[in-house]
Design a protein around this motif. Structure first.
Motif, mmCIF file in Angstrom:
data_model
loop_
_atom_site.group_PDB
_atom_site.id
_atom_site.type_symbol
_atom_site.label_atom_id
_atom_site.label_comp_id
_atom_site.label_asym_id
_atom_site.label_seq_id
_atom_site.Cartn_x
_atom_site.Cartn_y
_atom_site.Cartn_z
ATOM 1 N N GLU A 140 0.833 -1.187 0.000
ATOM 2 C CA GLU A 140 0.000 0.000 0.000
ATOM 3 C C GLU A 140 0.874 1.245 0.000
ATOM 4 O OE1 GLU A 140 -2.882 0.051 3.075
ATOM 5 O OE2 GLU A 140 -3.565 -1.986 2.668
ATOM 6 N N ALA A 141 0.322 2.304 -0.528
ATOM 7 C CA ALA A 141 1.042 3.571 -0.541
ATOM 8 C C ALA A 141 1.211 4.073 0.886
ATOM 9 C CB ALA A 141 0.270 4.593 -1.371
ATOM 10 N N PRO A 142 2.316 4.748 1.187
ATOM 11 C CA PRO A 142 2.515 5.269 2.540
ATOM 12 C C PRO A 142 1.482 6.344 2.875
ATOM 13 C CG PRO A 142 4.327 5.906 1.102
ATOM 14 C CD PRO A 142 3.426 5.032 0.305
ATOM 15 N N ARG A 143 1.206 6.513 4.165
ATOM 16 C CA ARG A 143 0.220 7.493 4.604
ATOM 17 C C ARG A 143 0.901 8.845 4.823
ATOM 18 N NH1 ARG A 143 -4.338 5.392 5.100
ATOM 19 N NH2 ARG A 143 -5.461 6.649 6.587
ATOM 20 N N GLY A 144 0.332 9.872 4.243
ATOM 21 C CA GLY A 144 0.845 11.228 4.410
ATOM 22 C C GLY A 144 1.706 11.670 3.244
ATOM 23 N N LEU A 145 1.737 12.980 3.036
ATOM 24 C CA LEU A 145 2.514 13.540 1.920
ATOM 25 C C LEU A 145 4.004 13.301 2.093
ATOM 26 C CD1 LEU A 145 0.731 16.955 1.305
ATOM 27 C CD2 LEU A 145 0.660 14.922 -0.110
ATOM 28 N N ARG A 146 4.500 13.537 3.292
ATOM 29 C CA ARG A 146 5.942 13.388 3.520
ATOM 30 C C ARG A 146 6.392 11.950 3.288
ATOM 31 N NH1 ARG A 146 10.014 16.010 7.201
ATOM 32 N NH2 ARG A 146 11.573 14.382 7.492
ATOM 33 N N ALA A 147 5.657 10.996 3.838
ATOM 34 C CA ALA A 147 6.022 9.592 3.669
ATOM 35 C C ALA A 147 5.940 9.178 2.203
ATOM 36 C CB ALA A 147 5.114 8.703 4.519
ATOM 37 N N ASN A 148 4.967 9.702 1.489
ATOM 38 C CA ASN A 148 4.838 9.377 0.063
ATOM 39 C C ASN A 148 5.989 9.971 -0.740
ATOM 40 O OD1 ASN A 148 3.848 8.874 -2.568
ATOM 41 N ND2 ASN A 148 1.774 8.836 -1.761
ATOM 42 N N LEU A 149 6.382 11.209 -0.421
ATOM 43 C CA LEU A 149 7.520 11.821 -1.121
ATOM 44 C C LEU A 149 8.819 11.080 -0.833
ATOM 45 C CD1 LEU A 149 6.810 15.630 -0.729
ATOM 46 C CD2 LEU A 149 6.997 14.355 -2.852
ATOM 47 N N VAL A 150 9.038 10.716 0.427
ATOM 48 C CA VAL A 150 10.245 9.958 0.782
ATOM 49 C C VAL A 150 10.250 8.618 0.051
ATOM 50 C CG1 VAL A 150 11.406 8.771 2.684
ATOM 51 C CG2 VAL A 150 10.606 11.102 2.986
ATOM 52 N N GLY A 151 9.091 7.966 0.009
ATOM 53 C CA GLY A 151 9.004 6.692 -0.709
ATOM 54 C C GLY A 151 9.286 6.840 -2.189
ATOM 55 N N SER A 152 8.817 7.937 -2.776
ATOM 56 C CA SER A 152 9.077 8.173 -4.206
ATOM 57 C C SER A 152 10.561 8.390 -4.469
ATOM 58 C CB SER A 152 8.293 9.380 -4.702
ATOM 59 O OG SER A 152 6.918 9.130 -4.694
ATOM 60 N N PHE A 153 11.216 9.167 -3.607
ATOM 61 C CA PHE A 153 12.627 9.465 -3.843
ATOM 62 C C PHE A 153 13.560 8.318 -3.457
ATOM 63 C CE2 PHE A 153 11.104 13.860 -4.065
ATOM 64 C CZ PHE A 153 11.751 14.256 -5.220
ATOM 65 N N HIS A 154 13.069 7.341 -2.701
ATOM 66 C CA HIS A 154 13.880 6.167 -2.381
ATOM 67 C C HIS A 154 13.657 5.014 -3.350
ATOM 68 C CE1 HIS A 154 14.501 7.724 1.899
ATOM 69 N NE2 HIS A 154 15.649 7.796 1.260
ATOM 70 N N ALA A 155 12.732 5.164 -4.278
ATOM 71 C CA ALA A 155 12.453 4.109 -5.252
ATOM 72 C C ALA A 155 13.359 4.276 -6.472
ATOM 73 C CB ALA A 155 10.983 4.170 -5.676
ATOM 74 N N ASP A 156 13.536 3.194 -7.211
ATOM 75 C CA ASP A 156 14.302 3.266 -8.461
ATOM 76 C C ASP A 156 13.470 3.961 -9.511
ATOM 77 O OD1 ASP A 156 16.604 2.022 -7.611
ATOM 78 O OD2 ASP A 156 15.868 0.026 -8.079
ATOM 79 N N PRO A 157 14.013 4.714 -10.389
ATOM 80 C CA PRO A 157 15.405 5.114 -10.574
ATOM 81 C C PRO A 157 15.772 6.371 -9.792
ATOM 82 C CG PRO A 157 14.152 5.927 -12.423
ATOM 83 C CD PRO A 157 13.188 5.191 -11.520
ATOM 84 N N LEU A 158 14.842 6.946 -9.014
ATOM 85 C CA LEU A 158 15.122 8.207 -8.330
ATOM 86 C C LEU A 158 16.189 8.081 -7.256
ATOM 87 C CD1 LEU A 158 11.536 9.683 -7.931
ATOM 88 C CD2 LEU A 158 13.146 9.958 -9.790
ATOM 89 N N SER A 159 16.399 6.891 -6.720
ATOM 90 C CA SER A 159 17.405 6.716 -5.677
ATOM 91 C C SER A 159 18.820 6.638 -6.240
ATOM 92 C CB SER A 159 17.101 5.455 -4.867
ATOM 93 O OG SER A 159 17.143 4.313 -5.699
ATOM 94 N N ASN A 160 18.944 6.546 -7.536
ATOM 95 C CA ASN A 160 20.249 6.438 -8.184
ATOM 96 C C ASN A 160 20.775 7.844 -8.517
ATOM 97 O OD1 ASN A 160 22.482 5.788 -9.680
ATOM 98 N ND2 ASN A 160 21.389 4.568 -11.191
#
Length: 91
Positions: free
Chosen positions: A23-43
């Motif tokens: 499931e998607a993380p709860r909250g804007l901050r958690a969702n943004l952190v999850g997006s930036f830690h996913a590939d390819p953004l984490s590279n």
């Protein structure tokens, strides 16, 4: 991988397997952190490969922020953006 039955995959294995969901993380901050830690953004090479890095990074942040807002609004059901709307020629 899906839980949809297929002729190529035995149903008995599918029925006896453990099924999980993500499931998607709860909250804007958690969702943004999850997006930036996913590939390819984490590279880091992903950012350096851009032709115009000064425009690319803010545009990428805006896209991730918009995605987080849409994910968060979908949780509110009929009060969010889940109301179907029929578009016509005037729109």
């Amino acid at each position: 991988l899906t839980a949809y039955p297929s002729d190529d995959f035995p149903v008995a294995i599918l029925q006896s397997s453990v099924k999980i969901t993500s499931e998607a993380p709860r909250g804007l901050r958690a969702n943004l952190v999850g997006s930036f830690h996913a590939d390819p953004l984490s590279n880091p090479d992903f950012y350096e490969g851009s032709i115009i890095p000064n425009c690319f990074k803010p545009l990428l942040y805006a896209l991730c922020f918009f995605h987080a807002v849409v994910q968060e609004r979908c949780r509110f059901g009929p009060l969010g953006w889940n109301i179907p709307y029929e578009f016509n020629q005037n729109d």
